[in-house]
Design a protein around this motif. Structure first.
Motif, PDB file in Angstrom:
ATOM      1  N   SER A 102      50.364  28.966  77.452  1.00 53.41           N
ATOM      2  CA  SER A 102      49.677  28.780  76.173  1.00 53.41           C
ATOM      3  C   SER A 102      48.375  28.027  76.365  1.00 53.41           C
ATOM      4  O   SER A 102      47.364  28.309  75.701  1.00 53.41           O
ATOM      5  CB  SER A 102      50.579  28.023  75.194  1.00 53.41           C
ATOM      6  OG  SER A 102      51.717  28.784  74.862  1.00 53.41           O
ATOM      7  N   MET A 103      48.377  27.064  77.283  1.00 51.77           N
ATOM      8  CA  MET A 103      47.169  26.304  77.565  1.00 51.77           C
ATOM      9  C   MET A 103      46.066  27.220  78.097  1.00 51.77           C
ATOM     10  O   MET A 103      44.914  27.155  77.642  1.00 51.77           O
ATOM     11  CB  MET A 103      47.485  25.193  78.572  1.00 51.77           C
ATOM     12  CG  MET A 103      46.277  24.394  79.018  1.00 51.77           C
ATOM     13  SD  MET A 103      45.639  24.908  80.646  1.00 51.77           S
ATOM     14  CE  MET A 103      46.961  24.343  81.725  1.00 51.77           C
ATOM     15  N   ILE A 104      46.417  28.107  79.041  1.00 56.43           N
ATOM     16  CA  ILE A 104      45.427  29.039  79.584  1.00 56.43           C
ATOM     17  C   ILE A 104      44.895  29.959  78.479  1.00 56.43           C
ATOM     18  O   ILE A 104      43.698  30.215  78.376  1.00 56.43           O
ATOM     19  CB  ILE A 104      46.030  29.880  80.728  1.00 56.43           C
ATOM     20  CG1 ILE A 104      46.517  29.000  81.882  1.00 56.43           C
ATOM     21  CG2 ILE A 104      45.028  30.918  81.220  1.00 56.43           C
ATOM     22  CD1 ILE A 104      45.447  28.198  82.548  1.00 56.43           C
ATOM     23  N   ALA A 105      45.798  30.423  77.619  1.00 56.08           N
ATOM     24  CA  ALA A 105      45.414  31.379  76.582  1.00 56.08           C
ATOM     25  C   ALA A 105      44.654  30.754  75.424  1.00 56.08           C
ATOM     26  O   ALA A 105      43.855  31.434  74.765  1.00 56.08           O
ATOM     27  CB  ALA A 105      46.675  32.075  76.046  1.00 56.08           C
ATOM     28  N   ARG A 106      44.904  29.461  75.144  1.00 55.62           N
ATOM     29  CA  ARG A 106      44.363  28.862  73.926  1.00 55.62           C
ATOM     30  C   ARG A 106      43.417  27.679  74.157  1.00 55.62           C
ATOM     31  O   ARG A 106      42.721  27.263  73.231  1.00 55.62           O
ATOM     32  CB  ARG A 106      45.528  28.382  73.032  1.00 55.62           C
ATOM     33  CG  ARG A 106      46.305  29.545  72.412  1.00 55.62           C
ATOM     34  CD  ARG A 106      45.437  30.276  71.397  1.00 55.62           C
ATOM     35  NE  ARG A 106      46.103  31.439  70.828  1.00 55.62           N
ATOM     36  CZ  ARG A 106      45.981  32.675  71.263  1.00 55.62           C
ATOM     37  NH1 ARG A 106      45.209  32.928  72.315  1.00 55.62           N
ATOM     38  NH2 ARG A 106      46.606  33.671  70.680  1.00 55.62           N
ATOM     39  N   GLN A 107      43.350  27.130  75.366  1.00 54.19           N
ATOM     40  CA  GLN A 107      42.535  25.936  75.585  1.00 54.19           C
ATOM     41  C   GLN A 107      41.423  26.134  76.612  1.00 54.19           C
ATOM     42  O   GLN A 107      40.521  25.305  76.708  1.00 54.19           O
ATOM     43  CB  GLN A 107      43.425  24.766  76.033  1.00 54.19           C
ATOM     44  CG  GLN A 107      44.464  24.366  75.001  1.00 54.19           C
ATOM     45  CD  GLN A 107      45.373  23.256  75.499  1.00 54.19           C
ATOM     46  OE1 GLN A 107      44.985  22.436  76.324  1.00 54.19           O
ATOM     47  NE2 GLN A 107      46.599  23.229  74.996  1.00 54.19           N
ATOM     48  N   ILE A 108      41.495  27.228  77.381  1.00 50.38           N
ATOM     49  CA  ILE A 108      40.506  27.475  78.429  1.00 50.38           C
ATOM     50  C   ILE A 108      39.600  28.622  78.003  1.00 50.38           C
ATOM     51  O   ILE A 108      40.084  29.662  77.539  1.00 50.38           O
ATOM     52  CB  ILE A 108      41.199  27.812  79.771  1.00 50.38           C
ATOM     53  CG1 ILE A 108      42.183  26.702  80.156  1.00 50.38           C
ATOM     54  CG2 ILE A 108      40.169  28.041  80.858  1.00 50.38           C
ATOM     55  CD1 ILE A 108      41.553  25.333  80.310  1.00 50.38           C
ATOM     56  N   ILE A 158      38.255  31.521  78.780  1.00 52.82           N
ATOM     57  CA  ILE A 158      38.379  32.560  79.797  1.00 52.82           C
ATOM     58  C   ILE A 158      37.246  33.574  79.712  1.00 52.82           C
ATOM     59  O   ILE A 158      37.094  34.420  80.594  1.00 52.82           O
ATOM     60  CB  ILE A 158      39.742  33.270  79.722  1.00 52.82           C
ATOM     61  CG1 ILE A 158      39.966  33.884  78.335  1.00 52.82           C
ATOM     62  CG2 ILE A 158      40.868  32.327  80.095  1.00 52.82           C
ATOM     63  CD1 ILE A 158      41.197  34.765  78.253  1.00 52.82           C
ATOM     64  N   ALA A 159      36.437  33.504  78.657  1.00 53.29           N
ATOM     65  CA  ALA A 159      35.239  34.343  78.604  1.00 53.29           C
ATOM     66  C   ALA A 159      34.183  33.828  79.563  1.00 53.29           C
ATOM     67  O   ALA A 159      33.297  34.566  80.001  1.00 53.29           O
ATOM     68  CB  ALA A 159      34.680  34.378  77.189  1.00 53.29           C
ATOM     69  N   GLN A 160      34.280  32.555  79.910  1.00 53.49           N
ATOM     70  CA  GLN A 160      33.320  31.944  80.824  1.00 53.49           C
ATOM     71  C   GLN A 160      33.766  32.068  82.266  1.00 53.49           C
ATOM     72  O   GLN A 160      32.965  32.400  83.142  1.00 53.49           O
ATOM     73  CB  GLN A 160      33.148  30.464  80.460  1.00 53.49           C
ATOM     74  CG  GLN A 160      32.148  29.715  81.327  1.00 53.49           C
ATOM     75  CD  GLN A 160      32.047  28.258  80.918  1.00 53.49           C
ATOM     76  OE1 GLN A 160      33.063  27.581  80.772  1.00 53.49           O
ATOM     77  NE2 GLN A 160      30.825  27.784  80.719  1.00 53.49           N
ATOM     78  N   THR A 161      35.047  31.824  82.528  1.00 54.11           N
ATOM     79  CA  THR A 161      35.555  31.895  83.902  1.00 54.11           C
ATOM     80  C   THR A 161      37.059  32.140  83.869  1.00 54.11           C
ATOM     81  O   THR A 161      37.787  31.491  83.111  1.00 54.11           O
ATOM     82  CB  THR A 161      35.238  30.612  84.678  1.00 54.11           C
ATOM     83  OG1 THR A 161      35.761  30.710  86.005  1.00 54.11           O
ATOM     84  CG2 THR A 161      35.817  29.386  84.019  1.00 54.11           C
ATOM     85  N   PRO A 162      37.556  33.078  84.668  1.00 54.04           N
ATOM     86  CA  PRO A 162      38.997  33.349  84.676  1.00 54.04           C
ATOM     87  C   PRO A 162      39.797  32.196  85.285  1.00 54.04           C
ATOM     88  O   PRO A 162      39.306  31.473  86.154  1.00 54.04           O
ATOM     89  CB  PRO A 162      39.112  34.604  85.556  1.00 54.04           C
ATOM     90  CG  PRO A 162      37.743  35.173  85.637  1.00 54.04           C
ATOM     91  CD  PRO A 162      36.809  34.014  85.507  1.00 54.04           C
ATOM     92  N   VAL A 163      41.033  32.069  84.835  1.00 53.02           N
ATOM     93  CA  VAL A 163      41.990  31.114  85.386  1.00 53.02           C
ATOM     94  C   VAL A 163      43.352  31.800  85.461  1.00 53.02           C
ATOM     95  O   VAL A 163      43.760  32.476  84.509  1.00 53.02           O
ATOM     96  CB  VAL A 163      42.109  29.845  84.514  1.00 53.02           C
ATOM     97  CG1 VAL A 163      43.219  28.936  85.041  1.00 53.02           C
ATOM     98  CG2 VAL A 163      40.782  29.087  84.471  1.00 53.02           C
ATOM     99  N   VAL A 164      44.027  31.642  86.580  1.00 51.66           N
ATOM    100  CA  VAL A 164      45.391  32.161  86.736  1.00 51.66           C
ATOM    101  C   VAL A 164      46.293  31.014  87.180  1.00 51.66           C
ATOM    102  O   VAL A 164      45.982  30.307  88.146  1.00 51.66           O
ATOM    103  CB  VAL A 164      45.456  33.299  87.777  1.00 51.66           C
ATOM    104  CG1 VAL A 164      46.904  33.732  88.001  1.00 51.66           C
ATOM    105  CG2 VAL A 164      44.605  34.481  87.335  1.00 51.66           C
ATOM    106  N   LEU A 165      47.392  30.817  86.459  1.00 52.86           N
ATOM    107  CA  LEU A 165      48.392  29.821  86.834  1.00 52.86           C
ATOM    108  C   LEU A 165      49.745  30.519  86.872  1.00 52.86           C
ATOM    109  O   LEU A 165      50.220  31.009  85.846  1.00 52.86           O
ATOM    110  CB  LEU A 165      48.396  28.650  85.850  1.00 52.86           C
ATOM    111  CG  LEU A 165      49.115  27.384  86.311  1.00 52.86           C
ATOM    112  CD1 LEU A 165      48.552  26.158  85.595  1.00 52.86           C
ATOM    113  CD2 LEU A 165      50.617  27.451  86.088  1.00 52.86           C
TER     114      LEU A 165
END
Length: 422
Positions: free
Chosen positions: A246-252, A254-261
């Motif tokens: 949820s943090m990756i989907a709602r707080q980061i 991702i339009a600026q830079t991808p993150v995968v956890l």
């Protein structure tokens, strides 16, 4: 070369001619290495072959760097810049399923587990290519400007011994560059996601940072029928894992830079009706921006602590960076793109999207300006999107990539050195 109009005649560049002339040697080296793969930190046979080749060329290799690493410096006949070129040597704990006549049948032990061993990522090709590049540059050393350090690195995939460091960081820590200060560092990787003949290129971030994270949830053991008398670390671990997504989907952004956890392991308990006192989760974090990486780790730690505190448990997060992001120096990459186009044909130089894989070449590229590119490895007639990927037991390298990779590396190397000659 692929991508040229029918009937067109192209100038054969010296780099391409050298690579084509070395084709049989490249293939022989690669097949021998492929049949005798060695895990990270155990590349003794590979290192001996490399060192022997460098000595035969009249160079004086340093051996034993970071355990099995090899390096040698070629001094050109004219003043010019200094360049580091790196190839990684280690194989993976993968049982080969290619059916090749020179397929690996090697068995070994990896962190306590019996495993097959295979060059499933293509490092056998990298070693062969750099051996060929060294041979070609030595042949023209009298007119070559500058100096080149050839680096054959162990443990890019990680050491078989978990107590050892990854190869690039360890080589630097052991003084690889104490007496040689390069102006740039170059590397390449054969890539199943590209058709043979293509070369993948990107200025700026290309490959992700790789972190291994370990999360320990300490609760309180109790009988499975009476959960209110204990603290369930499995439930807390699950809540934390979902919270990170949820943090990756709602707080980061991702339009600026991808993150995968991603979690790759979730281990807890020994019996169906006992709530254990501890749960352990292990996974990976991939980012492209150091500031974003730090922000995600801080949020992860807060999520874990807050969920644990709410349940009466405790959470301990440990993050180990295996490799920073591989970021091509923008000015250097833009300057060298024409060299790639001359080697591969302009139509065959592909602008790559961000790749969430990681590479510890980034340690060299963080020390000096770096340039890293991908060499197509999938045969014509096979869709690269459907080809077995690097790390697959069925990874199948089209050996034309050896000539293409050597030609491309020679071209960018000679153009870099000649541009900086004085």
């Amino acid at each position: 070369m692929a991508g040229m109009a029918a009937g067109a005649q192209a100038e054969v560049l010296p780099a391409t001619a050298s690579a084509q002339a070395a084709q049989a040697q490249l293939q022989a080296w690669r097949r021998d290495l492929h049949q005798h793969p060695e895990l990270g930190g155990q590349e003794t046979r590979t290192a001996a072959i490399v060192a022997g080749h460098l000595r035969a060329l009249g160079l004086t290799p340093r051996t034993g760097i970071a355990g099995t690493g090899v390096a040698a410096v070629l001094k050109g006949g004219k003043p010019g810049p200094r360049l580091l070129i790196r190839a990684d040597m280690d194989a993976l704990p993968v049982a080969e399923e290619t059916g090749l006549p020179f397929a690996s049948t090697v068995r070994s032990s990896y962190r306590g587990q019996p495993v097959g061993v295979m060059h499933a990522c293509g490092h056998d090709a990298h070693v062969a290519i750099l051996m060929g590049v060294a041979q070609a540059l030595v042949a023209r050393k009298d007119t070559l400007p500058g100096e080149v350090m050839f680096v054959f690195q162990p443990s890019e995939e990680g050491p078989a011994d978990p107590n050892e460091d990854f190869g690039a960081h360890r080589m630097l820590a052991e003084g690889l560059l104490n007496d040689f200060k390069p102006d740039a560092a170059f590397g390449l990787h054969v890539w199943a996601g590209l058709q043979v003949g293509q070369v993948g290129y990107k200025a700026g971030p290309l490959l992700a940072s790789a972190d291994e994270w370990l999360l320990t949830i300490d609760g309180k053991q109790t009988h499975g029928s009476r959960p209110w008398e204990g603290v369930d670390p499995i439930t807390v671990g699950a809540q934390v894992l979902l919270g990170t997504q949820s943090m990756i989907a709602r707080q980061i952004n991702i339009a600026q830079t991808p993150v995968v956890l991603t979690a790759g392991q979730f281990n807890s308990g020994v019996r169906f009706n006992i709530i254990p006192d501890q749960a352990n989760l292990v996974g990976t974090l991939r980012t492209f921006d150091p500031a974003v990486r730090e922000d995600v780790i801080a949020r992860f730690d807060r999520i874990a602590s807050d969920y644990a505190h709410a349940a009466g448990a405790t959470a301990t997060l440990k993050v180990i960076n295996q490799a920073p992001a591989t970021i091509n120096d923008v000015a250097l990459a833009q300057r060298l793109r024409p060299a790639l186009e001359r080697a591969a044909g302009a139509a065959n130089v592909v602008d790559m999207p961000l790749q969430t894989i990681a590479e510890d070449f980034s340690h060299f590229a963080n020390t000096v300006p770096g340039f890293y590119f991908l060499v197509g490895a999938t045969s014509e007639g096979i869709d690269p999107a459907k080809a077995p990927a690097n790390h697959s037991p069925k990874f199948l390298l089209d050996e034309a990539a050896l000539v293409n990779g050597m030609a491309a590396m020679l071209q960018v190397t000679t153009e870099f050195l000649e541009a900086g000659a004085h």
